[in-house]
Motif scaffolding. Structure first.
Motif, PDB file in Angstrom:
ATOM      1  N   PHE A 145       2.325   6.225  -7.159  1.00 25.92           N
ATOM      2  CA  PHE A 145       1.202   6.968  -7.724  1.00 25.92           C
ATOM      3  C   PHE A 145       1.468   8.476  -7.634  1.00 25.92           C
ATOM      4  O   PHE A 145       1.180   9.225  -8.575  1.00 25.92           O
ATOM      5  N   SER A 146       2.035   8.938  -6.493  1.00 32.28           N
ATOM      6  CA  SER A 146       2.349  10.361  -6.311  1.00 32.28           C
ATOM      7  C   SER A 146       3.384  10.830  -7.315  1.00 32.28           C
ATOM      8  O   SER A 146       3.258  11.909  -7.914  1.00 32.28           O
ATOM      9  N   LEU A 166       0.832  -1.205   0.000  1.00 29.04           N
ATOM     10  CA  LEU A 166       0.000   0.000   0.000  1.00 29.04           C
ATOM     11  C   LEU A 166       0.872   1.263   0.000  1.00 29.04           C
ATOM     12  O   LEU A 166       0.616   2.214  -0.753  1.00 29.04           O
ATOM     13  N   ARG A 167       1.911   1.259   0.842  1.00 28.15           N
ATOM     14  CA  ARG A 167       2.823   2.418   0.895  1.00 28.15           C
ATOM     15  C   ARG A 167       3.483   2.648  -0.457  1.00 28.15           C
ATOM     16  O   ARG A 167       3.542   3.772  -0.963  1.00 28.15           O
ATOM     17  N   PHE A 168       4.038   1.575  -1.037  1.00 28.92           N
ATOM     18  CA  PHE A 168       4.724   1.711  -2.318  1.00 28.92           C
ATOM     19  C   PHE A 168       3.759   2.134  -3.423  1.00 28.92           C
ATOM     20  O   PHE A 168       4.114   2.911  -4.312  1.00 28.92           O
ATOM     21  N   PHE A 194       6.395  11.651 -13.398  1.00 28.55           N
ATOM     22  CA  PHE A 194       6.928  10.618 -14.294  1.00 28.55           C
ATOM     23  C   PHE A 194       5.796   9.645 -14.606  1.00 28.55           C
ATOM     24  O   PHE A 194       5.517   8.736 -13.811  1.00 28.55           O
ATOM     25  N   PRO A 195       5.111   9.810 -15.741  1.00 28.65           N
ATOM     26  CA  PRO A 195       3.913   9.008 -16.060  1.00 28.65           C
ATOM     27  C   PRO A 195       4.117   7.499 -15.976  1.00 28.65           C
ATOM     28  O   PRO A 195       3.170   6.769 -15.661  1.00 28.65           O
ATOM     29  N   GLY A 196       5.331   7.037 -16.208  1.00 24.56           N
ATOM     30  CA  GLY A 196       5.590   5.603 -16.142  1.00 24.56           C
ATOM     31  C   GLY A 196       5.339   5.014 -14.769  1.00 24.56           C
ATOM     32  O   GLY A 196       5.055   3.817 -14.625  1.00 24.56           O
ATOM     33  N   PHE A 197       5.426   5.862 -13.753  1.00 22.92           N
ATOM     34  CA  PHE A 197       5.231   5.388 -12.376  1.00 22.92           C
ATOM     35  C   PHE A 197       3.768   5.002 -12.107  1.00 22.92           C
ATOM     36  O   PHE A 197       3.482   4.250 -11.195  1.00 22.92           O
ATOM     37  N   ILE A 229       3.528   1.376 -12.638  1.00 20.04           N
ATOM     38  CA  ILE A 229       4.109   0.624 -11.519  1.00 20.04           C
ATOM     39  C   ILE A 229       3.136   0.583 -10.350  1.00 20.04           C
ATOM     40  O   ILE A 229       2.932  -0.459  -9.718  1.00 20.04           O
ATOM     41  N   SER A 230       2.509   1.749 -10.055  1.00 19.26           N
ATOM     42  CA  SER A 230       1.550   1.789  -8.939  1.00 19.26           C
ATOM     43  C   SER A 230       0.347   0.887  -9.222  1.00 19.26           C
ATOM     44  O   SER A 230      -0.181   0.242  -8.312  1.00 19.26           O
ATOM     45  N   LEU A 231      -0.080   0.820 -10.507  1.00 17.36           N
ATOM     46  CA  LEU A 231      -1.198  -0.051 -10.881  1.00 17.36           C
ATOM     47  C   LEU A 231      -0.827  -1.527 -10.683  1.00 17.36           C
ATOM     48  O   LEU A 231      -1.620  -2.323 -10.156  1.00 17.36           O
ATOM     49  N   PHE A 232       0.410  -1.853 -11.083  1.00 22.21           N
ATOM     50  CA  PHE A 232       0.890  -3.227 -10.907  1.00 22.21           C
ATOM     51  C   PHE A 232       0.927  -3.613  -9.428  1.00 22.21           C
ATOM     52  O   PHE A 232       0.495  -4.704  -9.034  1.00 22.21           O
ATOM     53  N   LEU A 233       1.426  -2.700  -8.582  1.00 21.86           N
ATOM     54  CA  LEU A 233       1.510  -2.963  -7.143  1.00 21.86           C
ATOM     55  C   LEU A 233       0.119  -3.115  -6.526  1.00 21.86           C
ATOM     56  O   LEU A 233      -0.100  -3.951  -5.638  1.00 21.86           O
ATOM     57  N   PHE A 234      -0.829  -2.301  -7.009  1.00 22.86           N
ATOM     58  CA  PHE A 234      -2.195  -2.380  -6.493  1.00 22.86           C
ATOM     59  C   PHE A 234      -2.826  -3.742  -6.819  1.00 22.86           C
ATOM     60  O   PHE A 234      -3.457  -4.380  -5.975  1.00 22.86           O
ATOM     61  N   ILE A 235      -2.615  -4.189  -8.072  1.00 22.47           N
ATOM     62  CA  ILE A 235      -3.150  -5.495  -8.489  1.00 22.47           C
ATOM     63  C   ILE A 235      -2.498  -6.618  -7.676  1.00 22.47           C
ATOM     64  O   ILE A 235      -3.167  -7.566  -7.234  1.00 22.47           O
ATOM     65  N   LEU A 236      -1.168  -6.479  -7.472  1.00 26.08           N
ATOM     66  CA  LEU A 236      -0.435  -7.476  -6.688  1.00 26.08           C
ATOM     67  C   LEU A 236      -0.985  -7.544  -5.267  1.00 26.08           C
ATOM     68  O   LEU A 236      -1.123  -8.629  -4.681  1.00 26.08           O
TER      69      LEU A 236
END
Length: 356
Positions: free
Chosen positions: A31-32, A24-26, A37-40, A43-50
């Motif tokens: 996301f912030s 959740l923190r990551f 940096f739009p690519g992030f 990454i935040s979407l991937f972490l959320f799904i994980l």
């Protein structure tokens, strides 16, 4: 067997909880940064799904419920107990603790933070000041503060012993206890000037002291930092035979020059006198205010006032609280106000003598 399963179940829950909170923190962090940096965002979407995939729904529900309960408990505790930050010197560890106080219409905690953000009073010229130095403990300081009237010509000093004992929190605490009084942090800066000036300002002080024996580079940095952070500069000339020699080397002039005879000097060297004649010398050369410290007898107080000192510094009468403290403050203010009135009608007192 059931007990072992329960223990194992709790362990598994703690593992899931740690994983959920970390992901959740990551997720929030990436996301912030995604706004820059739009690519992030990916990454935040991937972490959320994980996070959704690896933590079972019932476990997520339980974790979220615990987090909400913890936040609510903290808010309720602050509102119901009317907490006030107070420093307690407990054994070998000085730490910030909370004690109960009278309820107020607004949160005391919010009021405390707001008081530090509020711009404090500044030193004014053509004003005579009573300067009360607090050097004992915060407990004694609070007793004395409760009897000090809110007057624009009172300076309340957070003494060096208090700052060394409690840190900059001593400044914040005394600022909280007072209402509109001028707070001076007696930091006696001798190095790292900007850092100490900012520290005092952030803690709520209106003024800060620097030693005249410090390197000239440090004093220049101190004066520049005081202008930068909008806090009054006090240059303490303790153990300086000729303050004018120091002032001539500076790029800027301090708001206040303090002629200071130290406590140890006063007690162990009876021949050491306060150089009242230097008040006229300094004022004749520089547009600054003069404070006189180290003279606590009636005769010395009268001499400081008579010789045109702008600020009279006292500490002995205010080291410990006594029933006579309020009366003492009233008498001292009358003396200072009387002298101020006499100056306004331009009386022709000579400044060459010490009033003996």
């Amino acid at each position: 067997m059931k007990k072992e399963e329960n223990k194992l179940s709790q362990k598994e829950f703690e593992k899931y909880k740690a994983k959920y909170q970390a992901l959740l923190r990551f997720t929030i962090v990436f996301f912030s940064f995604g706004f820059f940096f739009p690519g992030f965002f990916l990454i935040s979407l991937f972490l959320f799904i994980l996070m959704i995939k690896t933590v079972p729904p019932e476990v997520r529900t339980r974790i979220i419920a615990e987090m909400e309960k913890s936040q609510q408990k903290t808010k309720t505790s602050r509102k119901e107990n009317h907490l006030e930050p107070v420093l307690a010197n407990q054994a070998q560890n000085n730490r910030l603790v909370f004690v109960e106080r009278e309820p107020k219409k607004i949160s005391v905690y919010d009021s405390y933070l707001e008081s530090l953000r509020t711009e404090g009073p500044r030193i004014e010229k053509r004003q005579r000041y009573l300067h009360i130095a607090l050097n004992s403990t915060l407990k004694e300081a609070r007793k004395i503060i409760s009897k000090i009237p809110t007057r624009k010509n009172i300076i309340l000093e957070v003494g060096t012993p208090l700052i060394k004992t409690y840190g900059e929190d001593a400044i914040s605490q005394i600022k909280y206890w007072t209402e509109g009084l001028y707070i001076l942090a007696d930091a006696k800066t001798s190095d790292l000037a900007e850092r100490e000036v900012k520290m005092a300002k952030d803690a709520g002080a209106s003024g800060i002291t620097c030693l005249g024996t410090a390197p000239i580079e440090t004093i220049d940095a101190f004066l520049e930092s005081c202008e930068k952070y909008k806090i009054d500069s006090f240059l303490d000339m303790m153990n300086i035979e000729n303050p004018l020699l120091v002032l001539k080397k500076l790029k800027k002039i301090p708001k206040v020059v303090m002629l200071h005879r130290g406590v140890d000097e006063t007690e162990k060297n009876k021949e050491k006198v306060i150089p009242y004649y230097q008040i006229k010398q300094i004022k004749g050369s520089y547009n600054t205010l003069i404070a006189v410290a180290g003279g606590d007898t009636e005769r010395e107080i009268q001499s400081a006032i008579f010789n045109d000192a702008d600020i009279v510094v006292l500490w002995k009468d205010f080291y410990k609280y006594s029933p006579k403290t309020p009366e003492r403050i009233t008498k001292l203010l009358k003396k200072i106000n009387k002298r101020e009135s006499s100056l306004e009608i331009k009386t022709s007192y000579s400044l060459e003598y010490s009033g003996l």
